[in-house]
Write an enzyme that holds these catalytic residues in place. Structure first.
Site, PDB file in Angstrom:
ATOM      1  N   LYS A   3       0.844  -1.207   0.000  1.00  0.00           N
ATOM      2  CA  LYS A   3       0.000   0.000   0.000  1.00  0.00           C
ATOM      3  C   LYS A   3       0.878   1.255   0.000  1.00  0.00           C
ATOM      4  O   LYS A   3       2.099   1.169  -0.044  1.00  0.00           O
ATOM      5  CB  LYS A   3      -0.940  -0.013   1.202  1.00  0.00           C
ATOM      6  CG  LYS A   3      -1.614  -1.352   1.480  1.00  0.00           C
ATOM      7  CD  LYS A   3      -2.470  -1.912   0.346  1.00  0.00           C
ATOM      8  CE  LYS A   3      -3.165  -3.189   0.819  1.00  0.00           C
ATOM      9  NZ  LYS A   3      -3.822  -3.957  -0.217  1.00  0.00           N
TER      10      LYS A   3
HETATM   11  C1  LIG Z   1      -4.658  -5.146   0.726  1.00  0.00           C
HETATM   12  C2  LIG Z   1      -6.110  -5.147   0.761  1.00  0.00           C
HETATM   13  C3  LIG Z   1      -6.813  -5.688   1.851  1.00  0.00           C
HETATM   14  C4  LIG Z   1      -6.152  -6.422   2.974  1.00  0.00           C
HETATM   15  O1  LIG Z   1      -5.268  -5.643   3.719  1.00  0.00           O
HETATM   16  P1  LIG Z   1      -4.350  -6.344   4.835  1.00  0.00           P
HETATM   17  O2  LIG Z   1      -3.829  -5.197   5.626  1.00  0.00           O
HETATM   18  O3  LIG Z   1      -3.267  -7.069   4.085  1.00  0.00           O
HETATM   19  O4  LIG Z   1      -5.195  -7.266   5.623  1.00  0.00           O
HETATM   20  C5  LIG Z   1      -8.200  -5.579   1.848  1.00  0.00           C
HETATM   21  N1  LIG Z   1      -8.858  -5.008   0.830  1.00  0.00           N
HETATM   22  C6  LIG Z   1      -8.214  -4.499  -0.243  1.00  0.00           C
HETATM   23  C7  LIG Z   1      -9.008  -3.847  -1.327  1.00  0.00           C
HETATM   24  C8  LIG Z   1      -6.826  -4.571  -0.327  1.00  0.00           C
HETATM   25  O5  LIG Z   1      -6.208  -4.086  -1.395  1.00  0.00           O
END
Ligand SMILES: *Cc1c(COP(=O)(O)O)cnc(C)c1O
Length: 392
Positions: A185
């Site tokens: 992210k």
């Molecule tokens: C990365 C992501 C998640 C999960 O995030 P984590 O912190 O890895 O649990 C959930 N929804 C979307 C749309 C994502 O891109």
């Protein structure tokens, strides 16, 4: 080799982690509290609650809104698997609807059409950082008295124009927004998540549940000058973020404007260069949205072979990823009811690719990506069409 993504971490983050380690408090404590306050301020939310990741954030959001066994939650298939899993961890049923034409976010008409007497919530996803049409979704949600959960995993730093002002995703506009700090992210704490809400009672529940539903937190007991005993009034979870992570997150948050600024520059450079690459369409940013460009997704003509294109780019030193997954095509979700047309979602998975975007990319690296794409597109056209083109 140009990687698809790269976390933007430096000495300052390393120092913050170092200081947290030596502080004597490494689990959820003062750094988490400070990170929450700064995050809330940044997105304009009255409340922010840090958790272990975005999947646990989504789980608590669903629980907090009273979603339980047999309830239906309308969401997209075209997203990361965590969305459906969080709904199912409450015993509820994800009802998948298609994405909008020309974009990767939930389709409003499909959402409205999917509402039944069992619908308990709408879970929208600001996919790869692009804001959903929140006023449109809120109108549907409010007309049916349904809460709106925003999966903002990728959307820290993204903005939406409402009432003539640019507002950060996460105020939140819906009932709860959930963020991720996974390294893929825009800012990262290794693993981590955040829930924001305007509802103090909801926030209090998140805080209780994330630490085993312990009535008196360990930080409160540590600070107490009188003996207090905790109790456990309801089922709880251990979804805490550590102070080591939060210390890193506080530095990342300070860098966010710089990170988003550079991502937007790179996206603009890509979009400009793609104008004359026939067969690969740039993503569309509506005039009322400002993406943080967590990912940059191009859509391919139907006769372009996605895998061959990706291989041709990899051979030129450029990593790519295929379009966002479709949960409804995964074996783990095969037992779900599939009531709605998901053709645009499937097309997007199989006919789009994510190009590298990260703040440390130089203009020359962006140009390398563009050149690789320009050369790969004709190579990846289907053989029949390619031969036809050669003959002509
Ligand atoms: C990365 C992501 C998640 C999960 O995030 P984590 O912190 O890895 O649990 C959930 N929804 C979307 C749309 C994502 O891109």
């Amino acid at each position: 080799m140009i990687p698809i993504a790269k976390p933007f971490l430096g000495e300052e983050e390393a120092q913050a982690a170092h200081d947290a380690v030596l502080s004597g408090w490494v689990s959820q404590g003062p750094q988490v509290a400070a990170f929450e306050a700064e995050f809330a301020e940044d997105v304009g939310a009255p409340h922010a609650c840090a958790v272990s990741n975005c999947t646990t954030a989504l789980h608590l959001a669903c629980l907090g809104l009273g979603i339980g066994p047999g309830d239906e939650v309308i969401t997209v298939s075209h997203s990361f698997i965590a969305g459906a899993n969080a709904i199912r961890q409450c015993g509820a049923i994800p009802i998948f609807v298609d994405i909008e034409p020309g974009g990767f976010n939930i389709d409003l008409d499909a959402t409205a059409a999917a509402i039944t007497s069992k619908t308990r919530a709408i879970l929208c996803v600001h996919q790869i950082g692009m804001p959903c049409d929140l006023p449109g979704l809120l109108a549907i949600a409010q007309a049916h008295n349904l809460p709106l959960i925003e999966d903002a995993a990728c959307a820290i730093g993204s903005e939406i124009l409402i009432d003539d002002t640019w507002q950060a995703i996460g105020r939140p506009h819906g009932d709860v927004a959930c963020f991720s700090f996974h390294p893929r992210k825009v800012i990262t704490t290794g693993e981590g998540g955040m829930l924001t809400t305007r509802d103090a009672a909801l926030d209090a529940r998140f805080r209780l549940w994330r630490q085993h539903s312990m009535s008196v937190s360990d930080t409160a007991r540590h600070a107490a000058r009188e003996i207090v005993f905790e109790d456990y009034p309801e089922l709880g979870y251990n979804y805490r973020m550590t102070d080591i992570q939060a210390a890193v997150g506080r530095v990342q948050l300070k860098r966010l404007p710089e990170i988003v600024r550079r991502r937007r520059e790179i996206a603009a450079q890509l979009t400009e260069s793609l104008a004359d690459i026939h067969g690969a369409k740039p993503p569309v940013e509506p005039p009322w949205a400002r993406s943080n460009w967590q990912s940059y997704c191009v859509t391919l003509d139907p006769d372009i072979d996605q895998k061959r294109l990706m291989q041709a780019m990899l051979d030129r030193g450029v990593a790519t990823r295929r379009g966002i997954m479709c949960m409804h095509l995964e074996e783990s979700q095969a037992d779900l009811p599939m009531r709605h047309d998901l053709r645009r979602s499937t097309y997007a998975r199989d006919h789009s690719v994510l190009l590298p975007v990260h703040p440390l990319m130089t203009d020359a690296m962006v140009q390398t990506v563009v050149d690789a794409l320009r050369e790969a597109v004709p190579e990846a056209r289907s053989t029949v069409k390619f031969l036809q083109a050669m003959e002509a």
